[in-house]
Motif scaffolding. Sequence first.
Motif, PDB file in Angstrom:
ATOM      1  N   ASN A  93       0.817  -1.217   0.000  1.00 34.75           N
ATOM      2  CA  ASN A  93       0.000   0.000   0.000  1.00 34.75           C
ATOM      3  C   ASN A  93       0.849   1.263   0.000  1.00 34.75           C
ATOM      4  N   SER A  96       1.922   1.580  -3.678  1.00 35.33           N
ATOM      5  CA  SER A  96       0.875   1.905  -4.656  1.00 35.33           C
ATOM      6  C   SER A  96       0.165   3.220  -4.342  1.00 35.33           C
ATOM      7  N   GLN A  97      -0.099   3.503  -3.066  1.00 37.79           N
ATOM      8  CA  GLN A  97      -0.883   4.677  -2.703  1.00 37.79           C
ATOM      9  C   GLN A  97      -0.050   5.948  -2.537  1.00 37.79           C
ATOM     10  N   GLU A 101       2.095   7.302  -6.723  1.00 39.16           N
ATOM     11  CA  GLU A 101       1.344   8.535  -6.963  1.00 39.16           C
ATOM     12  C   GLU A 101       2.238   9.762  -6.841  1.00 39.16           C
ATOM     13  N   CYS A 230      -0.346  12.665   1.750  1.00 39.98           N
ATOM     14  CA  CYS A 230       0.528  11.490   1.746  1.00 39.98           C
ATOM     15  C   CYS A 230       0.935  11.103   3.162  1.00 39.98           C
ATOM     16  N   ALA A 233      -1.968   9.388   4.644  1.00 37.95           N
ATOM     17  CA  ALA A 233      -2.083   8.038   4.090  1.00 37.95           C
ATOM     18  C   ALA A 233      -1.007   7.120   4.654  1.00 37.95           C
TER      19      ALA A 233
END
Length: 594
Positions: A93, A96-97, A101, A230, A233
């Motif tokens: 994660n 990918s996240q 990005e 970010c 996240a």
Amino acid sequence: MSWGTELWDQFDNLEKHTQWGIEFVEKYNKFVKERSEIEINYAKQIRNLSKKYQPKKNSREEEESKYSFCRAFFTTLNELNDYAGQHEVIAENLTSQIFVELTRYLQELKAERKTHFHDGRKAQQYIESSWKQLESCKRRFERDCKEADRAQQYFEKMDADINVTKADVEKARQQAQMRHQMASDSKGDYSSYLQKFNQEQNDHYHTIIPNIFQKLQDMEEKRIERIGACMKAFAEVDRQVLPIVGKCLDGMTTAAESIEPKTDSQQVVESYKSGFEPPSDVEFEDYGQAMKRTVSENSLSNAKEGKEKPAGKSKPKLWPFIKNKNKSPKQHKEPLSHRLNDFMASKPKMHCLRSLRRGGSGPEDFSHLPPEQRRKKLQGKIDDLNKDIHKEMDQRDALTKMKDVYIKNPQMGDPTSVDPRLTEIAQNIEKLQAEVQKFEGWLAEVEERMPSKSDSHRRSGLYETQSNIAVSNNCAQDRESPDGSYTEEQNTETQVKANINPTPNPNTIPTTMPDDEEFDDDDEPLATIGTCKALYPFEGHNEGTIAVAEGELLYVIEEDKGDGWTRVRRNQDEEGYVPTSYIEVNLEPNAKDS
């Protein structure tokens, strides 16, 4: 507060600041990538650790699985493996996240910043170019004015000079007028361009640059907002796996709470209990009364029942395989027949010494195990065979149905093609059933011989029957003990051994250790009858034996009586039996004669 109105003159500093902002995003992206790699490596190490301690596919690990604390540990390992999987999810994660990005956003951010500063530089270049043109118009106007002044002065000078012709004066006047006109034109150009420049400069500093700086400000605020998202996240990625991690930890806790110490300790009893009964009390032998000696077929049972006791120097044996090192105080004794009966009924046969040293798996009937353990092994074998029989029967039934279908519908297949397989299955079932009967016979034998609360003398009675047969088939011969006395227990014991092992093999450990002679518990040791040299090393794990090294010299205190064992002594306190085939014996002449 707008950058365009407050920082209109800080173009270079804004350029540096926005570049630093991009570098910060790159640094944070690298941080996320390294965190992801750490999670991957950590998960890999946790998985390797769990795999390292997982039970191997062998009998020892299967034995361990019956204990609750072992099962709890195995559950912990499985939960730990799932725990490692959650760290892999974190790494995935994060990549990918956030990392992917941010990498794409960095490319967009750099392109947008480049565009804005390109427009800013272009606007600056244009205003600078306009300024240069204004300066050029201004200098040209200044130059034309000076030229007009000089032309005017020259005309006035020529006009005042009486010596100059009218033609020269007129020429000077025309030149002065032309210069004045040029100065007037330059003034007009300079004035108009000045107005134009002022308008452009006003647009530049109040419209163009503020717009560009506003875009840069919006870009910077979006960058900061993106970094904040970010970072959020980054924390949420961890938070998302917490429920599953909590379940893994709960599983470990539940496994730990499922440990049952009493059940595990009972499992030890079930795993290792032999089924033997402890030896009975040692009977008192009154050596003060003369004991009548009789040698008959019933001497062994009579001695067991304590009806007749030996006299003279005869001494009963201690419990087999017990070394009599503590010679004081003396232990109570009981007749040899009692000890020998218990021993012969309970002590399992041992394998060939060499096969044991090679780590052999034991005989098919598990006769090397104690009764209770042997019963468990035999029962387990019978259960496995019955399972195999059921499998074969299921296959037979399925093939029989298939054959019936083929018979009813020949187009689906040939019925005779199933017959070979049915024949093979029938043969397998027959073999398995024979194996079951064989193991059931051994199981019945073990259950008959195992002691029970209601029949505490079953072993003795069984042994008496065997000993009576042995006595009837073997002629009773007198034998002397090392101290020269005669004992009927020794004579009977020899007959029993003859029945059990009629053809001694020096490489095979007998059912009982050689005890034709007694373990003396007197202070005087047995006399030495010779020496021997060990040809091979012998570990001597069983009680009553003694470990020797290859080439070691020992004293012989009792020679081989035909059962493949010789009794030797290393020093005053260390003595025991070794295989006769493992040593080279040199007896003294008088010992051989005797």
